[in-house]
Design a protein around this motif. Sequence first.
Motif, PDB file in Angstrom:
ATOM      1  N   LYS A  79     -11.719  36.643 -11.318  1.00  0.00           N
ATOM      2  CA  LYS A  79     -11.315  37.760 -10.399  1.00  0.00           C
ATOM      3  C   LYS A  79     -11.394  39.048 -10.919  1.00  0.00           C
ATOM      4  O   LYS A  79     -10.658  39.939 -10.806  1.00  0.00           O
ATOM      5  CB  LYS A  79     -10.098  37.608  -9.584  1.00  0.00           C
ATOM      6  CG  LYS A  79      -9.715  36.215  -8.720  1.00  0.00           C
ATOM      7  CD  LYS A  79     -11.125  36.311  -7.802  1.00  0.00           C
ATOM      8  CE  LYS A  79     -11.778  34.954  -7.752  1.00  0.00           C
ATOM      9  NZ  LYS A  79     -12.881  35.187  -6.857  1.00  0.00           N
ATOM     10  N   THR A  82     -16.730  39.057 -11.805  1.00  0.00           N
ATOM     11  CA  THR A  82     -17.692  38.292 -12.676  1.00  0.00           C
ATOM     12  C   THR A  82     -19.057  38.079 -11.665  1.00  0.00           C
ATOM     13  O   THR A  82     -20.231  38.325 -12.445  1.00  0.00           O
ATOM     14  CB  THR A  82     -17.309  36.769 -12.792  1.00  0.00           C
ATOM     15  OG1 THR A  82     -15.988  36.808 -13.123  1.00  0.00           O
ATOM     16  CG2 THR A  82     -18.119  35.863 -13.531  1.00  0.00           C
ATOM     17  N   SER A 166      -6.346  40.108  -6.222  1.00  0.00           N
ATOM     18  CA  SER A 166      -7.455  39.233  -6.087  1.00  0.00           C
ATOM     19  C   SER A 166      -7.316  37.925  -6.276  1.00  0.00           C
ATOM     20  O   SER A 166      -7.767  37.231  -5.368  1.00  0.00           O
ATOM     21  CB  SER A 166      -8.841  39.980  -6.802  1.00  0.00           C
ATOM     22  OG  SER A 166      -9.914  39.374  -6.400  1.00  0.00           O
ATOM     23  N   TYR A 230     -14.027  47.017 -15.331  1.00  0.00           N
ATOM     24  CA  TYR A 230     -14.530  47.194 -13.816  1.00  0.00           C
ATOM     25  C   TYR A 230     -14.386  48.596 -13.411  1.00  0.00           C
ATOM     26  O   TYR A 230     -15.325  49.109 -12.665  1.00  0.00           O
ATOM     27  CB  TYR A 230     -13.788  46.034 -13.159  1.00  0.00           C
ATOM     28  CG  TYR A 230     -13.946  46.084 -11.691  1.00  0.00           C
ATOM     29  CD1 TYR A 230     -14.781  44.926 -10.993  1.00  0.00           C
ATOM     30  CD2 TYR A 230     -13.251  46.855 -10.548  1.00  0.00           C
ATOM     31  CE1 TYR A 230     -15.004  44.761  -9.807  1.00  0.00           C
ATOM     32  CE2 TYR A 230     -13.503  46.675  -9.141  1.00  0.00           C
ATOM     33  CZ  TYR A 230     -14.236  45.604  -8.735  1.00  0.00           C
ATOM     34  OH  TYR A 230     -14.574  45.398  -7.613  1.00  0.00           O
ATOM     35  N   ARG A 299     -14.401  40.257  -1.448  1.00  0.00           N
ATOM     36  CA  ARG A 299     -13.230  40.413  -0.347  1.00  0.00           C
ATOM     37  C   ARG A 299     -13.163  42.039  -0.127  1.00  0.00           C
ATOM     38  O   ARG A 299     -13.835  42.405   1.037  1.00  0.00           O
ATOM     39  CB  ARG A 299     -12.032  40.201  -1.210  1.00  0.00           C
ATOM     40  CG  ARG A 299     -10.602  40.337  -0.306  1.00  0.00           C
ATOM     41  CD  ARG A 299      -9.388  39.743  -1.097  1.00  0.00           C
ATOM     42  NE  ARG A 299      -9.176  40.701  -2.016  1.00  0.00           N
ATOM     43  CZ  ARG A 299      -8.377  41.872  -2.000  1.00  0.00           C
ATOM     44  NH1 ARG A 299      -7.619  42.110  -0.895  1.00  0.00           N
ATOM     45  NH2 ARG A 299      -8.133  42.784  -3.003  1.00  0.00           N
ATOM     46  N   LYS A 300     -12.768  42.794  -1.293  1.00  0.00           N
ATOM     47  CA  LYS A 300     -12.852  44.215  -0.718  1.00  0.00           C
ATOM     48  C   LYS A 300     -13.673  45.255  -1.767  1.00  0.00           C
ATOM     49  O   LYS A 300     -14.370  46.232  -1.569  1.00  0.00           O
ATOM     50  CB  LYS A 300     -11.495  44.854  -0.803  1.00  0.00           C
ATOM     51  CG  LYS A 300     -10.845  44.689   0.365  1.00  0.00           C
ATOM     52  CD  LYS A 300      -9.643  45.565   0.432  1.00  0.00           C
ATOM     53  CE  LYS A 300      -8.542  45.129   1.524  1.00  0.00           C
ATOM     54  NZ  LYS A 300      -7.164  45.758   1.457  1.00  0.00           N
ATOM     55  N   GLY A 301     -13.801  44.660  -3.171  1.00  0.00           N
ATOM     56  CA  GLY A 301     -14.365  45.308  -4.176  1.00  0.00           C
ATOM     57  C   GLY A 301     -13.844  46.627  -4.369  1.00  0.00           C
ATOM     58  O   GLY A 301     -14.727  47.488  -4.557  1.00  0.00           O
TER      59      GLY A 301
END
Length: 339
Positions: A79, A82, A166, A230, A299-301
């Motif tokens: 999460k 990846t 996440s 990220y 999901r939302k990013g």
Amino acid sequence: MEFSSPFQTNLAANISAESQEEYRKIISTLPKETAWTPMQPLCLYQGFWFFPIFLEGAMYIQDHFQAQSTDVLLCSSVKTGTVWLKALCFSIATRTQFNNYTSPLQTTFTHQCIPFLDYGEYAASQGPRFPLLATHMPYTCLPKSVIDSGCKIVYLCRDPKDNFVSLWHFLRKVTRNSFKELKEGDLISVEEAFELFCKGISFYGPYWEHVLGYWNASLEHPERILFLKYEDMMKETAPYAKKIAEFLGCPFSSEEERGGRIQEIIEFCSFENLSNLEVNKAGLHQKKDKLIENSAYFRKGKVGDWRNYLTTEMGERLDNIMEQKLSGSGLIFRVSPQD
Ligand code: A3P
């Protein structure tokens, strides 16, 4: 890099019944934590928490996987983005073979284009293979051949608060899909999960140990390990796409840069684009004995979604834990309030 088949059958192998029996015996003796999900307990192995089903694979590749010096291992905790890392690396590495329209990612789930080592799908094959491979295993648990071969590693990590949220969502979703009779109240609450996470008890946790292992190794071997965050990549992806291309040994040419190829790849790999591909909206993939919806990986990013689930105090508590655990390492996670 030439990509031939998403399923890489030359590498696929089944763990023999004998080895499996042996691994299961060891796993049965490990400390366990059952609160995250009724699917499986987490087991403490070599300082990290694994689900047994993946630990068998991890043990198997520790014993059998033969890394090649040309391999590039895409490493991350669960999460942390990846799928995004894989899609970017895949698209960059295969860009002379495919464009956005012909990319196998249009029709094949990312995790099938670049499968995970630790799901036990790899044998000790020495044959030619697509060199991008992936794992969630902590650095200190990697098969010895990965270190000995000198193969490259790209590591992606994420702010622990968003990572936690996440993970909590994902495990609840997968649990609910596996046990349809479970009600909302039967699933782990955010508070309970947060306590476990802060104690380091989470899938491939302690999270800070996972991050630190790769961070320290990247300081020691910067030419071999590319360490990415990220949040940095979300803020501005292009410099990291270029960095990845150089690291993979296929830098963008100035014609490609001028022609907008970097931007094309970034847009193709964006959350908006990938999450809207039919394969990711409606497809399923097999993970061990389970069929998982590909959409569960999108999901939302967003950066900072933790604020919708954790109080400010909870956020500060986790930031403080990270700060303390990472102190002296030179790695900082606390993001500014406007982020
Ligand atoms: P959220 O749950 O915060 O939305 P992993 O790929 O390691 O399983 O991580 C999943 C997280 O990455 C999810 O975060 C998911 O939405 C996000 N994600 C998936 N695809 C992404 C993309 N192309 N760009 C940015 N984030 C992405």
